[in-house]
Design a protein around this motif. Structure first.
Motif, PDB file in Angstrom:
ATOM      1  N   PHE A 188       0.835  -1.201   0.000  1.00 35.24           N
ATOM      2  CA  PHE A 188       0.000   0.000   0.000  1.00 35.24           C
ATOM      3  C   PHE A 188       0.869   1.249   0.000  1.00 35.24           C
ATOM      4  O   PHE A 188       1.654   1.462   0.924  1.00 35.24           O
ATOM      5  N   PRO A 189       0.742   2.115  -1.019  1.00 36.73           N
ATOM      6  CA  PRO A 189       1.588   3.311  -1.090  1.00 36.73           C
ATOM      7  C   PRO A 189       1.321   4.312   0.028  1.00 36.73           C
ATOM      8  O   PRO A 189       2.176   5.150   0.323  1.00 36.73           O
ATOM      9  N   GLY A 190       0.137   4.262   0.633  1.00 35.06           N
ATOM     10  CA  GLY A 190      -0.229   5.218   1.670  1.00 35.06           C
ATOM     11  C   GLY A 190      -1.372   6.109   1.221  1.00 35.06           C
ATOM     12  O   GLY A 190      -1.553   6.347   0.025  1.00 35.06           O
ATOM     13  N   ARG A 191      -2.133   6.587   2.185  1.00 38.45           N
ATOM     14  CA  ARG A 191      -3.310   7.398   1.843  1.00 38.45           C
ATOM     15  C   ARG A 191      -2.949   8.700   1.158  1.00 38.45           C
ATOM     16  O   ARG A 191      -3.765   9.278   0.438  1.00 38.45           O
ATOM     17  N   ASP A 192      -1.719   9.173   1.365  1.00 35.37           N
ATOM     18  CA  ASP A 192      -1.305  10.415   0.721  1.00 35.37           C
ATOM     19  C   ASP A 192      -0.823  10.200  -0.706  1.00 35.37           C
ATOM     20  O   ASP A 192      -0.474  11.159  -1.396  1.00 35.37           O
ATOM     21  N   LYS A 193      -0.832   8.934  -1.174  1.00 39.43           N
ATOM     22  CA  LYS A 193      -0.341   8.636  -2.513  1.00 39.43           C
ATOM     23  C   LYS A 193      -1.373   7.918  -3.387  1.00 39.43           C
ATOM     24  O   LYS A 193      -1.048   7.483  -4.495  1.00 39.43           O
ATOM     25  N   VAL A 194      -2.602   7.798  -2.893  1.00 33.33           N
ATOM     26  CA  VAL A 194      -3.679   7.220  -3.696  1.00 33.33           C
ATOM     27  C   VAL A 194      -4.940   8.059  -3.490  1.00 33.33           C
ATOM     28  O   VAL A 194      -5.162   8.620  -2.424  1.00 33.33           O
ATOM     29  N   ASP A 195      -5.761   8.127  -4.537  1.00 28.74           N
ATOM     30  CA  ASP A 195      -7.024   8.852  -4.431  1.00 28.74           C
ATOM     31  C   ASP A 195      -8.165   7.948  -3.974  1.00 28.74           C
ATOM     32  O   ASP A 195      -9.077   8.397  -3.279  1.00 28.74           O
ATOM     33  N   LEU A 196      -8.115   6.693  -4.395  1.00 27.11           N
ATOM     34  CA  LEU A 196      -9.150   5.745  -4.023  1.00 27.11           C
ATOM     35  C   LEU A 196      -8.569   4.338  -4.102  1.00 27.11           C
ATOM     36  O   LEU A 196      -7.484   4.119  -4.643  1.00 27.11           O
ATOM     37  N   LYS A 207     -11.167   7.224   2.460  1.00 27.52           N
ATOM     38  CA  LYS A 207     -11.131   7.235   0.996  1.00 27.52           C
ATOM     39  C   LYS A 207     -12.108   6.212   0.415  1.00 27.52           C
ATOM     40  O   LYS A 207     -12.373   5.175   1.028  1.00 27.52           O
ATOM     41  N   PRO A 208     -12.653   6.472  -0.780  1.00 27.92           N
ATOM     42  CA  PRO A 208     -13.609   5.547  -1.400  1.00 27.92           C
ATOM     43  C   PRO A 208     -12.968   4.198  -1.717  1.00 27.92           C
ATOM     44  O   PRO A 208     -11.808   4.134  -2.137  1.00 27.92           O
ATOM     45  N   VAL A 209     -13.739   3.142  -1.512  1.00 29.62           N
ATOM     46  CA  VAL A 209     -13.273   1.775  -1.787  1.00 29.62           C
ATOM     47  C   VAL A 209     -14.221   1.128  -2.792  1.00 29.62           C
ATOM     48  O   VAL A 209     -15.444   1.166  -2.620  1.00 29.62           O
ATOM     49  N   GLY A 210     -13.664   0.527  -3.836  1.00 29.63           N
ATOM     50  CA  GLY A 210     -14.477  -0.128  -4.847  1.00 29.63           C
ATOM     51  C   GLY A 210     -14.135  -1.600  -4.999  1.00 29.63           C
ATOM     52  O   GLY A 210     -13.127  -2.079  -4.464  1.00 29.63           O
ATOM     53  N   LEU A 211     -14.983  -2.301  -5.712  1.00 28.65           N
ATOM     54  CA  LEU A 211     -14.726  -3.675  -6.140  1.00 28.65           C
ATOM     55  C   LEU A 211     -14.253  -3.552  -7.587  1.00 28.65           C
ATOM     56  O   LEU A 211     -15.054  -3.492  -8.510  1.00 28.65           O
ATOM     57  N   SER A 212     -12.943  -3.481  -7.763  1.00 28.50           N
ATOM     58  CA  SER A 212     -12.376  -3.027  -9.031  1.00 28.50           C
ATOM     59  C   SER A 212     -12.376  -4.073 -10.134  1.00 28.50           C
ATOM     60  O   SER A 212     -12.242  -3.730 -11.313  1.00 28.50           O
ATOM     61  N   GLU A 213     -12.481  -5.350  -9.784  1.00 30.36           N
ATOM     62  CA  GLU A 213     -12.694  -6.421 -10.762  1.00 30.36           C
ATOM     63  C   GLU A 213     -13.482  -7.534 -10.076  1.00 30.36           C
ATOM     64  O   GLU A 213     -13.245  -7.841  -8.908  1.00 30.36           O
TER      65      GLU A 213
END
Length: 339
Positions: free
Chosen positions: A241-249, A278-284
């Motif tokens: 995980f890059p960190g919350r400061d390096k991802v938008d979602l 931050k928003p979380v999705g089911l990306s696949e």
């Protein structure tokens, strides 16, 4: 004393509110107004609604999105695509179709769809076009990995040339004021793709940061929202995980397994803990999450992976999900997002 306590509580509440607002801003301080607006919308959906989505392979463009509409009477809210890597031997990902990509994205965006782009990048050692097995599913030696991360080396330049090609298309979308949810190097916590299986600061995290800097500082791509999307979040996923400061979602790719339920609650909880607010999705996915389960696992979006949707779910199951008041189709997306 009471007045002092009240002032302290108000100050704490104000600071908390300001921190929450700051967290909702894109990680790129130069993000376009359209990207900012899209991210703001995704935050509003958290815990309340789920955007429906469909991935479309490059060689067939919107066939799968259209098939959903024919079955349910509704278009998915998200149009997903990929940049491709193959030749005619694997025609669904044939790079010859790339010139069709931007016009199709413009058409889908004008219709109201939110755009998500994946990229199965060819191993830079091999180049493109390439096969899926042996080109995408492949390995780098430790020495090659270090060369990839070292500007000025031949392998870094091969990587940069590949990313320049993609940047050309993304730049066209930026000029058209189209924001893109960009999910590069997905499923990195698995060891099948050449970019996967290397946790930590000198592994995947360095590649993520290298691409982010190259696209924002060199190509000035400001229309992207950066989505980190691992495979099913088993223990150890946090080391990628890059960190919350390096991802938008955030998102996660989950496909059925024979030995357990498809969507155990612990996986959603893991992603939720990493995401914070931050928003979380089911990306696949292939198998749909039942609408009642979305109450306990309120993904902000899901993206069905092409024909797998129709193979893993009955027509009745697909209709039931798309008819759920919780699930949004393209008709429900605010028109301001496509202007």
């Amino acid at each position: 004393m009471r007045n002092m306590l009240r002032l302290v509580l108000l100050a704490v509440g104000l600071l908390s509110s300001l921190a929450s607002v700051a967290q909702r801003k894109p990680i790129n301080p130069k993000a376009t107004p359209e990207a900012r607006q899209l991210l703001k919308y995704l935050y509003k959906l958290r815990g309340k609604k789920t955007l429906s989505g469909m991935h479309n392979v490059l060689g067939r463009m919107s066939i799968n999105t259209d098939r959903v509409q024919q079955l349910t009477g509704k278009y998915p809210a998200i149009w997903g695509g990929d940049f491709g890597f193959a030749d005619s031997t694997h025609d669904i990902d044939n790079i010859k179709y790339r010139p069709l990509l931007v016009p199709e994205i413009k058409r889908q965006h004008a219709r109201g769809a939110i755009i998500v782009m994946s990229y199965h990048q060819a191993n830079p050692v091999i180049g493109e076009p390439c096969d899926f097995k042996g080109g995408i599913i492949s390995k780098l030696t430790d020495a090659q990995w270090q060369e990839l991360l070292t500007p000025g080396t031949p392998l870094y330049q091969k990587w940069a040339t590949q990313m320049d090609l993609l940047a050309g298309y993304l730049t066209q979308l930026q000029a058209a004021r189209i924001p893109v949810i960009f999910r590069p190097y997905h499923e990195m916590n698995g060891d099948w793709f050449w970019w996967g299986g290397r946790p930590g600061a000198t592994g995947y995290l360095a590649l993520w940061q290298q691409l982010y800097a190259y696209y924002t500082e060199h190509h000035h791509l400001n229309n992207l929202l950066w989505a980190w999307t691992p495979d099913k979040p088993n223990p150890g996923v946090e080391t990628y995980f890059p960190g919350r400061d390096k991802v938008d979602l955030l998102g996660t790719d989950i496909y059925p397994r024979k030995d357990s339920a498809t969507y155990p609650q612990r996986w959603y909880d893991t992603m939720h803990r990493l995401a914070g607010r931050k928003p979380v999705g089911l990306s696949e996915h292939s198998q749909l999450v039942p609408p009642e389960q979305l109450k306990q696992q309120p993904y902000v979006w899901f993206m069905s992976w092409g024909e797998m949707l129709f193979n893993a779910n009955s027509a009745e199951e697909i209709k039931r999900v798309y008819d759920s008041p919780r699930v949004l189709s393209v008709e429900d997306v605010p028109k301001r997002l496509s202007k």
